[in-house]
Design a protein around this motif. Structure first.
Motif: not given
Length: 331
Positions: A143, A221, A280, A283
């Protein structure tokens, strides 16, 4: 870097804890032993809504050691909330953040302090020979690499929560009003002078780790949508490609050049792209709502043995040690 700073007048060690009864006494003993080498130091435990006796143990330390301070959340608000509160209520000019599991040995803090005195605002520890499960090591690398190379997010590669921070700078990060207080990404945005330092790492001796695959994914995320808009740009391009492909398939179908099965597969692919796009966008909407619409506090404090702000106390002025004035940064 040239040494432009005086030695720290004081150090706060913040130790976030959540159900760490198996580790907290060892953490206290080892951290206080290292802090005793400094003239002006304190230990600030942040109990993140523990239910296993961790808070009672911390109160026991405070009863015999005046350097021990604590705040206890009304429920479990998460690690980000815990270190945010720790930075806000640290009373010394420099703050060192520890984990209660002591996988980063407290003795390594002196190297962080020495490096900070070279003129840095933040020194992040990078764990050498990291003693964690393979999926945690892979998840951290993945990440952070995606954030840096694909999303353009400035991060110190390999940085961990074991770090020393100028407290005034840490509070700027906490007060940044971002949707998520992702310290490693926010500090560079503010222009803080930072560096990394390799430090030792050891296996957890007692208790159980709190990170799992779900938390690692959620954490990633939050970083991606909190600090980059590139995913939206990519998805707009993907949607355009899907739209053009759909038009082409429809035209070929009308001309009898493709089978009904091909049309069905194209429709399914378009639907999948649409769902990804919606997920997406959702989010990002959650990010906006957290900052502007919901207005929920990052944490609420049930009790403490230090002055706390009334707006952060669950019971307001009924809470012992509560103060009305805004808590000011240390100089």
């Amino acid at each position: 870097m040239k040494d432009v700073r005086m030695p720290p007048p004081g150090i706060t060690a913040i130790i976030p804890c959540y159900n760490e009864i198996a580790c907290v006494e060892r953490a206290y003993q080892e951290i206080q032993a290292e802090l005793s080498k400094y003239d002006d130091a304190e230990l600030l435990f942040v109990d993140d809504g523990s239910t296993d006796g961790t808070l009672e143990a911390i109160k026991g330390f405070a009863a015999v050691d005046p350097r021990v301070k604590y705040i206890s959340f009304a429920r479990n608000f998460g690690l980000e909330a815990a270190f945010s509160a720790g930075f806000k209520y640290a009373s010394k000019a420099w703050t060192v953040q520890f984990d209660a599991d002591l996988q980063s040995p407290p003795r390594e803090m002196h190297r962080l302090v020495a490096k900070a005195m070279e003129g840095y605002d933040v020194v992040f520890a990078v764990r050498e020979n990291r003693q964690d499960a393979w999926y945690r090591k892979l998840g951290t690398w993945a990440h952070q690499t995606i954030a840096q190379r694909w999303l353009g997010i400035e991060l110190p590669q390999g940085a961990s929560v074991f770090r020393i921070v100028r407290t005034s700078v840490a509070r700027k990060v906490v007060d940044s009003k971002l949707s998520t207080p992702y310290f490693i990404a926010t500090a560079p945005l503010l222009g803080a002078r930072y560096t990394t330092l390799p430090t030792a790492h050891q296996p957890r001796v007692d208790g159980t780790g709190k990170w799992n695959l779900r938390k690692l994914f959620t954490h990633a995320v939050e970083l991606f949508v909190g600090f980059s808009f590139r995913p939206l740009t990519w998805l707009v391009g993907l949607a355009g490609v899907a739209w053009a492909g759909g038009i082409a398939i429809a035209a070929l179908a009308l001309a009898g050049r493709v089978t009904p099965l091909a049309v069905d597969l194209a429709a399914l692919l378009t639907a999948l792209v649409t769902l990804v796009l919606l997920a997406v966008v959702a989010r990002y909407l959650v990010r906006v709502m957290r900052v502007q619409a919901i207005g929920m506090p990052r944490y609420q404090i049930r009790e403490a043995n230090i002055p706390i702000r009334a707006d952060e106390a669950l019971y307001g002025h009924e809470t012992p040690y509560v103060v009305a004035e805004v808590w000011e940064n240390v100089s």
